[in-house]
Write a protein that holds these residues in place. Structure first.
Motif, short mmCIF file in Angstrom:
data_model
loop_
_atom_site.label_atom_id
_atom_site.label_comp_id
_atom_site.label_asym_id
_atom_site.label_seq_id
_atom_site.Cartn_x
_atom_site.Cartn_y
_atom_site.Cartn_z
N GLU A 34 13.77 31.52 -38.74
CA GLU A 34 12.39 31.21 -39.13
C GLU A 34 11.47 31.17 -37.92
O GLU A 34 10.37 31.69 -37.95
CB GLU A 34 12.32 29.89 -39.90
N VAL A 35 11.92 30.51 -36.85
CA VAL A 35 11.11 30.44 -35.63
C VAL A 35 10.83 31.84 -35.10
O VAL A 35 9.69 32.19 -34.79
CB VAL A 35 11.81 29.58 -34.55
N LEU A 36 11.86 32.66 -35.02
CA LEU A 36 11.71 34.00 -34.46
C LEU A 36 10.91 34.92 -35.38
O LEU A 36 10.21 35.81 -34.91
CB LEU A 36 13.07 34.59 -34.13
N ALA A 37 10.99 34.70 -36.69
CA ALA A 37 10.21 35.51 -37.63
C ALA A 37 8.73 35.12 -37.61
O ALA A 37 7.86 35.99 -37.63
CB ALA A 37 10.77 35.34 -39.05
N LYS A 38 8.45 33.85 -37.54
CA LYS A 38 7.06 33.37 -37.55
C LYS A 38 6.37 33.54 -36.21
O LYS A 38 5.16 33.69 -36.14
CB LYS A 38 7.01 31.89 -37.96
N TYR A 39 7.14 33.48 -35.13
CA TYR A 39 6.60 33.60 -33.77
C TYR A 39 7.40 34.65 -32.99
O TYR A 39 8.10 34.32 -32.03
CB TYR A 39 6.67 32.25 -33.05
N VAL A 45 14.19 29.65 -28.87
CA VAL A 45 15.37 28.96 -29.38
C VAL A 45 16.26 28.64 -28.19
O VAL A 45 16.68 29.54 -27.47
CB VAL A 45 16.14 29.84 -30.39
N LEU A 46 16.48 27.36 -27.96
CA LEU A 46 17.36 26.93 -26.87
C LEU A 46 18.72 26.59 -27.47
O LEU A 46 18.80 25.81 -28.40
CB LEU A 46 16.76 25.70 -26.17
N ARG A 47 19.76 27.19 -26.91
CA ARG A 47 21.12 26.98 -27.42
C ARG A 47 22.02 26.31 -26.38
O ARG A 47 22.93 26.92 -25.84
CB ARG A 47 21.75 28.31 -27.82
N PRO A 48 21.77 25.03 -26.11
CA PRO A 48 22.67 24.34 -25.19
C PRO A 48 23.95 23.92 -25.92
O PRO A 48 23.99 23.93 -27.14
CB PRO A 48 21.86 23.09 -24.80
N PHE A 116 8.32 34.07 -21.71
CA PHE A 116 9.52 33.31 -22.05
C PHE A 116 9.57 33.12 -23.57
O PHE A 116 8.86 32.28 -24.12
CB PHE A 116 9.45 31.95 -21.34
N PHE A 117 10.36 33.94 -24.25
CA PHE A 117 10.52 33.79 -25.70
C PHE A 117 11.84 34.40 -26.11
O PHE A 117 12.46 35.15 -25.36
CB PHE A 117 9.36 34.41 -26.48
N GLY A 118 12.32 34.03 -27.29
CA GLY A 118 13.60 34.54 -27.79
C GLY A 118 14.66 33.46 -27.77
O GLY A 118 14.37 32.27 -27.75
N VAL A 119 15.91 33.88 -27.77
CA VAL A 119 17.06 32.98 -27.81
C VAL A 119 17.62 32.84 -26.39
O VAL A 119 17.85 33.84 -25.71
CB VAL A 119 18.16 33.53 -28.75
#
Length: 134
Positions: A34-39, A45-48, A116-119
């Motif tokens: 949803e985040v990546l589709a809307k923006y 998306v931070l994946r720690p 700076f965007f994406g996963v």
């Protein structure tokens, strides 16, 4: 500076696909989508994996950094040398922890840096944090 949305997700552990259908992982991945589709040009998306720092629970401080920081240094130093990393689910043990400060600095980087965007993986979170930390 453009509008962005930052979400904290979960590290992409190398788990067998049948284990990735749990409600937790599925919910996190839906939120990411949803985040990546809307923006698409500014969503982050931070994946720690394990996030360490100091945590207060019922007035008591739990110093997760006393375990997390040395473990991060150890696992970061051996991650390229271990043949175990290709084994399914090995990331559950081998993914280095990330400091809460690095996650926060990476989120700040998302706000101030339009490129700076994406996963972002654990290593990319640390790199993004280093750009902001002075």
């Amino acid at each position: 500076m453009s509008l962005c949305l930052v979400t904290n997700s979960v590290h992409d552990y190398n788990l067998p696909s049948f284990l990735l259908t749990s409600g937790y992982v599925t919910g996190k991945r839906k939120a990411e989508s949803e985040v990546l589709a809307k923006y698409p040009g500014s969503g982050v998306v931070l994946r720690p994996g394990f996030i360490y720092g100091k945590r207060k629970v019922n007035g008591f401080e739990i110093p997760l950094d006393t375990v997390g920081e040395p473990l991060e240094k150890l696992l970061s130093s051996v991650e390229n040398f271990t043949p175990l990393s290709s084994l399914p689910a090995s990331d559950l043990v081998l993914a280095p922890p990330v400091s809460v400060d690095d996650v926060a600095y990476a989120a700040i980087n998302a706000v101030v840096d339009d490129s700076f965007f994406g996963v972002f993986t654990i290593e990319q979170i640390k790199e993004a944090a280093a750009k902001v930390r002075l």
